[in-house]
Design an enzyme around this catalytic site. Structure first.
Site, PDB file in Angstrom:
ATOM      1  N   LYS A  22       0.831  -1.193   0.136  1.00 45.82           N
ATOM      2  CA  LYS A  22      -0.150   0.132  -0.112  1.00 45.82           C
ATOM      3  C   LYS A  22       0.760   1.417  -0.060  1.00 45.82           C
ATOM      4  O   LYS A  22       0.664   2.125  -0.772  1.00 45.82           O
ATOM      5  CB  LYS A  22      -0.873   0.096   1.362  1.00 45.82           C
ATOM      6  CG  LYS A  22      -1.711   1.496   1.421  1.00 45.82           C
ATOM      7  CD  LYS A  22      -2.492   1.498   2.728  1.00 45.82           C
ATOM      8  CE  LYS A  22      -1.829   1.642   4.108  1.00 45.82           C
ATOM      9  NZ  LYS A  22      -1.480   2.971   4.366  1.00 45.82           N
ATOM     10  N   ASN A  23       1.887   1.228   0.935  1.00 46.84           N
ATOM     11  CA  ASN A  23       2.528   2.477   1.052  1.00 46.84           C
ATOM     12  C   ASN A  23       3.658   2.513  -0.182  1.00 46.84           C
ATOM     13  O   ASN A  23       4.495   3.718   0.003  1.00 46.84           O
ATOM     14  CB  ASN A  23       3.392   2.269   2.531  1.00 46.84           C
ATOM     15  CG  ASN A  23       2.333   2.631   3.496  1.00 46.84           C
ATOM     16  OD1 ASN A  23       1.129   2.977   3.278  1.00 46.84           O
ATOM     17  ND2 ASN A  23       2.599   2.465   4.912  1.00 46.84           N
ATOM     18  N   ARG A  92      -4.813  10.491   4.543  1.00 48.57           N
ATOM     19  CA  ARG A  92      -4.035  11.611   4.565  1.00 48.57           C
ATOM     20  C   ARG A  92      -2.662  11.385   3.582  1.00 48.57           C
ATOM     21  O   ARG A  92      -2.276  12.562   2.956  1.00 48.57           O
ATOM     22  CB  ARG A  92      -2.981  11.504   5.785  1.00 48.57           C
ATOM     23  CG  ARG A  92      -3.966  11.129   7.109  1.00 48.57           C
ATOM     24  CD  ARG A  92      -3.043  10.946   8.165  1.00 48.57           C
ATOM     25  NE  ARG A  92      -2.157  11.899   8.246  1.00 48.57           N
ATOM     26  CZ  ARG A  92      -2.276  13.320   8.669  1.00 48.57           C
ATOM     27  NH1 ARG A  92      -3.483  13.758   8.721  1.00 48.57           N
ATOM     28  NH2 ARG A  92      -1.060  14.041   8.502  1.00 48.57           N
ATOM     29  N   CYS A 116      -6.043  12.822  12.887  1.00 46.10           N
ATOM     30  CA  CYS A 116      -5.849  11.405  12.430  1.00 46.10           C
ATOM     31  C   CYS A 116      -5.732  10.815  13.997  1.00 46.10           C
ATOM     32  O   CYS A 116      -5.484  11.271  14.896  1.00 46.10           O
ATOM     33  CB  CYS A 116      -4.825  11.184  11.589  1.00 46.10           C
ATOM     34  SG  CYS A 116      -4.255   9.530  11.514  1.00 46.10           S
ATOM     35  N   ARG A 121       0.082  14.485  13.084  1.00 43.81           N
ATOM     36  CA  ARG A 121       0.736  14.385  11.967  1.00 43.81           C
ATOM     37  C   ARG A 121       0.471  15.570  10.839  1.00 43.81           C
ATOM     38  O   ARG A 121      -0.033  15.528   9.782  1.00 43.81           O
ATOM     39  CB  ARG A 121      -0.040  13.151  11.089  1.00 43.81           C
ATOM     40  CG  ARG A 121      -0.179  11.980  11.927  1.00 43.81           C
ATOM     41  CD  ARG A 121      -0.871  10.714  11.109  1.00 43.81           C
ATOM     42  NE  ARG A 121      -0.171  10.223  10.100  1.00 43.81           N
ATOM     43  CZ  ARG A 121      -0.613   9.224   9.374  1.00 43.81           C
ATOM     44  NH1 ARG A 121      -1.640   8.660   9.683  1.00 43.81           N
ATOM     45  NH2 ARG A 121       0.183   8.694   8.121  1.00 43.81           N
ATOM     46  N   ASP A 304       4.274   0.571  12.088  1.00 41.04           N
ATOM     47  CA  ASP A 304       3.292  -0.170  11.728  1.00 41.04           C
ATOM     48  C   ASP A 304       2.867  -1.580  11.894  1.00 41.04           C
ATOM     49  O   ASP A 304       2.017  -2.171  11.445  1.00 41.04           O
ATOM     50  CB  ASP A 304       3.309   0.156  10.204  1.00 41.04           C
ATOM     51  CG  ASP A 304       3.063   1.373   9.553  1.00 41.04           C
ATOM     52  OD1 ASP A 304       3.262   1.759   8.325  1.00 41.04           O
ATOM     53  OD2 ASP A 304       2.777   2.288  10.339  1.00 41.04           O
ATOM     54  N   ILE A 326       7.297   7.018  17.174  1.00 40.31           N
ATOM     55  CA  ILE A 326       6.793   7.808  15.838  1.00 40.31           C
ATOM     56  C   ILE A 326       5.778   8.487  16.130  1.00 40.31           C
ATOM     57  O   ILE A 326       5.650   9.814  15.623  1.00 40.31           O
ATOM     58  CB  ILE A 326       6.751   6.562  14.824  1.00 40.31           C
ATOM     59  CG1 ILE A 326       8.031   5.864  14.509  1.00 40.31           C
ATOM     60  CG2 ILE A 326       6.436   7.702  13.203  1.00 40.31           C
ATOM     61  CD1 ILE A 326       9.254   6.763  14.011  1.00 40.31           C
ATOM     62  N   ARG A 396      -8.934  -0.744   4.511  1.00 33.62           N
ATOM     63  CA  ARG A 396      -7.853   0.265   3.895  1.00 33.62           C
ATOM     64  C   ARG A 396      -6.525  -0.142   3.406  1.00 33.62           C
ATOM     65  O   ARG A 396      -6.017   0.117   2.613  1.00 33.62           O
ATOM     66  CB  ARG A 396      -7.603   1.465   4.844  1.00 33.62           C
ATOM     67  CG  ARG A 396      -8.788   2.244   5.423  1.00 33.62           C
ATOM     68  CD  ARG A 396      -8.582   3.560   6.163  1.00 33.62           C
ATOM     69  NE  ARG A 396      -7.555   4.199   5.467  1.00 33.62           N
ATOM     70  CZ  ARG A 396      -7.123   5.530   5.718  1.00 33.62           C
ATOM     71  NH1 ARG A 396      -7.666   5.791   6.766  1.00 33.62           N
ATOM     72  NH2 ARG A 396      -6.178   6.084   5.141  1.00 33.62           N
TER      73      ARG A 396
HETATM   74  C1  EPZ Z   1       4.016   6.997   6.398  1.00 27.01           C
HETATM   75  O1  EPZ Z   1       3.184   8.036   6.933  1.00 27.01           O
HETATM   76  C2  EPZ Z   1       3.248   5.884   6.380  1.00 27.01           C
HETATM   77  N1  EPZ Z   1       2.001   6.165   5.058  1.00 27.01           N
HETATM   78  C3  EPZ Z   1       2.450   5.399   7.660  1.00 27.01           C
HETATM   79  O2  EPZ Z   1       2.071   4.099   7.417  1.00 27.01           O
HETATM   80  C4  EPZ Z   1       3.682   5.116   8.651  1.00 27.01           C
HETATM   81  O3  EPZ Z   1       3.136   4.688   9.796  1.00 27.01           O
HETATM   82  C5  EPZ Z   1       4.702   6.245   8.610  1.00 27.01           C
HETATM   83  O4  EPZ Z   1       5.159   6.662   7.420  1.00 27.01           O
HETATM   84  C6  EPZ Z   1       5.663   6.106   9.427  1.00 27.01           C
HETATM   85  O5  EPZ Z   1       6.692   4.989   9.192  1.00 27.01           O
HETATM   86  C7  EPZ Z   1       2.433   6.031   3.957  1.00 27.01           C
HETATM   87  O6  EPZ Z   1       3.538   5.949   3.440  1.00 27.01           O
HETATM   88  C8  EPZ Z   1       1.222   6.242   3.003  1.00 27.01           C
HETATM   89  P1  EPZ Z   1       5.845  10.313   8.827  1.00 27.01           P
HETATM   90  P2  EPZ Z   1       3.720   9.749   6.897  1.00 27.01           P
HETATM   91  O7  EPZ Z   1       5.740  11.558   7.887  1.00 27.01           O
HETATM   92  O8  EPZ Z   1       4.570   9.643   5.932  1.00 27.01           O
HETATM   93  C9  EPZ Z   1       5.907  13.618  12.042  1.00 27.01           C
HETATM   94  C10 EPZ Z   1       0.020   2.576   7.634  1.00 27.01           C
HETATM   95  O9  EPZ Z   1      -0.472   2.085   8.637  1.00 27.01           O
HETATM   96  N2  EPZ Z   1       5.794  14.605  11.056  1.00 27.01           N
HETATM   97  O10 EPZ Z   1       7.065   9.489   8.209  1.00 27.01           O
HETATM   98  O11 EPZ Z   1       2.441  10.245   7.045  1.00 27.01           O
HETATM   99  C11 EPZ Z   1       4.440  12.764  11.954  1.00 27.01           C
HETATM  100  O12 EPZ Z   1       3.593  13.492  12.800  1.00 27.01           O
HETATM  101  C12 EPZ Z   1       0.199   4.240   7.628  1.00 27.01           C
HETATM  102  O13 EPZ Z   1       0.261   2.300   6.648  1.00 27.01           O
HETATM  103  C13 EPZ Z   1       5.885  15.964  11.098  1.00 27.01           C
HETATM  104  O14 EPZ Z   1       5.873  16.561  12.443  1.00 27.01           O
HETATM  105  O15 EPZ Z   1       4.500   9.505   8.313  1.00 27.01           O
HETATM  106  C14 EPZ Z   1       5.074  11.450  12.796  1.00 27.01           C
HETATM  107  O16 EPZ Z   1       5.043  11.709  14.223  1.00 27.01           O
HETATM  108  C15 EPZ Z   1       0.113   4.934   9.215  1.00 27.01           C
HETATM  109  N3  EPZ Z   1       5.720  16.799  10.147  1.00 27.01           N
HETATM  110  C16 EPZ Z   1       6.250  11.137  12.379  1.00 27.01           C
HETATM  111  O17 EPZ Z   1       6.834  12.619  11.906  1.00 27.01           O
HETATM  112  C17 EPZ Z   1       5.860  16.279   8.913  1.00 27.01           C
HETATM  113  O18 EPZ Z   1       5.779  17.333   8.100  1.00 27.01           O
HETATM  114  C18 EPZ Z   1       6.698  10.357  11.214  1.00 27.01           C
HETATM  115  O19 EPZ Z   1       5.693  10.696  10.183  1.00 27.01           O
HETATM  116  C19 EPZ Z   1       5.829  15.078   8.730  1.00 27.01           C
HETATM  117  C20 EPZ Z   1       5.720  14.291   9.720  1.00 27.01           C
END
Ligand code: EPZ
Length: 423
Positions: A22-23, A92, A116, A121, A304, A326, A396
């Protein structure tokens, strides 16, 4: 709304095939906006989030034709620039169209994703990086309005590791003028899969999978033509299913090379792994040993799979400590696990899981994608029936999970249930 009814206590024995990730699928679909013409993606999983991304690309003018796991995506006439709130609020990852739209069309209007279940996020790093590339960003009425005549390569140091933030900026930098260096980049395999597909279409990206990614901008990209990598999180989920039911599962297409941290922890817990030509055979004969873990960016233990490991640890022979670093609210499966008899204490970002001898089926509620997988796993081990409501969360991210589990001997059935408050 559907619910799943899982009758536990049966060891899973049989074979499951892992679907496309998916990702990886979501950024790859968005990346098709970077080029004009007919892109082709194969091994596409049939998931709600993939359909949502398809709907978003359609509103942006792309023409999609899906046959099984194959998706043909024609962006020749894609002229739209707006990702509407109605779609973005359901997924998202819609934010992944921001970089491609600004790079290809010079402007974008993408709804802020909003809150979320697992955490706030924000997307501040996405926006900071785009501004460094010369994009003008204004937030108005809940939308990100981005404009740039032509993005210019830049040095970007991300304040924290963000997967979709890294992906958005790599995609934007592909068509920028000059070179971009992204430091503190995410190293996830899905980022590498995206970069491989972009490079095959003419991009010039180096360092994918390391913390420093360099992108030499090019004038244009050819259409993408890529087979999506297998889903490491789905694979890890089924490994836990074998362990928690003390069964023996052959998992075909499991990307073991992307699961080193996870396999290491599962072996520590006592699961056995055997590579065969048909796939990796995962088995367990007794209660899992306690295993402690801290989630982290790749190649650390993936957030995840934290909820799924916790399901396994509810039956451990001692006490396991699990730290989530995370997301700030990714323990919502804990109160539901307690309803099944689990003993879990949470203090801040740390959960202590004291093993119990058995779980007992109950009514529980899914709160987010991976929490719902955790509840299915616990239900597979619990005595009696576990009724898991709001399984739309599950749909999803897990393709045909009820069919795959049933084929391996699980007793799982899907029932419709009235929406809350309706009889
Ligand atoms: C990706 O989400 C994945 N989704 C998530 O999978 C996964 O849990 C996550 O990466 C962490 O590995 C997809 O790839 C579509 P991040 P993403 O930006 O990119 C903070 C699932 O279950 N952050 O790496 O949205 C954020 O709040 C999903 O398949 C900021 O503060 O995650 C989080 O605490 C859930 N500012 C941390 O960083 C930003 O601009 C990591 O988030 C961006 C992120």
């Amino acid at each position: 709304m559907d619910k799943l009814v899982v009758t536990g206590g049966r060891p899973l024995v049989g074979r499951v095939r892992i679907s496309g990730a998916k990702n990886a699928a979501l950024p790859l679909m968005a990346a098709c906006l970077l080029c004009s013409g007919k892109s082709r993606l194969s091994n596409l999983p049939d998931l709600k989030d993939v359909r949502t991304m398809g709907a978003l690309l359609t509103t942006l003018g792309a023409r999609l034709n899906r046959r099984g796991g194959r998706l043909h995506l024609d962006t020749s006439a894609a002229a739209g620039e707006e990702a509407p709130y109605e779609l973005v609020k359901t997924m998202r990852a819609s934010v992944l169209v921001l970089g491609p739209l600004v790079a290809r069309r010079g402007q974008a209007r993408v709804s802020l994703p909003g809150g979320c279940a697992i955490g706030e996020r924000p997307i501040d790093q996405h926006l900071k990086g785009l501004e460094a590339l010369g994009c003008r960003i204004v937030l108005e009425e809940g939308y990100v309005v981005a404009e740039a005549k032509r993005l210019k390569g830049a040095e970007i140091s991300l304040d924290l590791v963000t997967v979709t933030g890294t992906e958005n900026l790599i995609m934007a930098a592909c068509l920028a003028k000059g070179a971009t260096v992204i430091r503190n980049a995410a190293r996830e395999p899905e980022v590498v899969d995206l970069c491989n597909a972009l490079n095959a279409a003419g991009a010039r990206i180096s360092g994918a999978g390391t913390a420093t990614v360099v992108v030499e901008g090019v004038e244009e990209l050819a259409p993408l033509d890529h087979r999506i990598m297998p889903d490491r999180i789905e694979a890890g989920t089924y490994m836990v299913a074998a362990g928690i039911t003390r069964g023996e599962l052959t998992i075909a297409e499991a990307p073991l090379e992307h699961l080193t941290a996870v396999v290491g922890k599962l072996k520590e817990a006592g699961l056995r792994f055997q590579q065969t030509p048909k796939g990796v055979v995962v088995s367990a004969r007794r209660a899992p040993r306690p295993v402690s873990l801290i989630t982290g960016p790749y190649p650390g233990f993936p957030t995840d799979l934290q909820a799924q490991l916790m399901a396994l640890m509810t039956l451990n022979t001692g006490s396991a400590v699990m730290q989530e670093t995370i997301f700030e609210n990714r323990f919502m499966h804990v109160p539901e696990l307690r309803r099944l008899g689990a003993e879990v204490d949470v203090t801040g970002s740390t959960a202590v899981v004291k093993g119990v001898r058995r779980l007992k089926g109950a009514q529980v509620m899914a709160t987010d994608l991976r929490a719902s997988a955790c509840l299915v796993l616990a239900g597979l081990a619990a005595e009696g029936e576990t009724h898991i409501s709001r399984v739309y969360h599950l749909d999803r991210g897990y393709e045909a999970i009820d069919q795959k589990l049933t084929a391996a001997g699980a007793q799982v059935r899907r029932e419709s249930e009235p929406a809350p408050g309706k009889k």
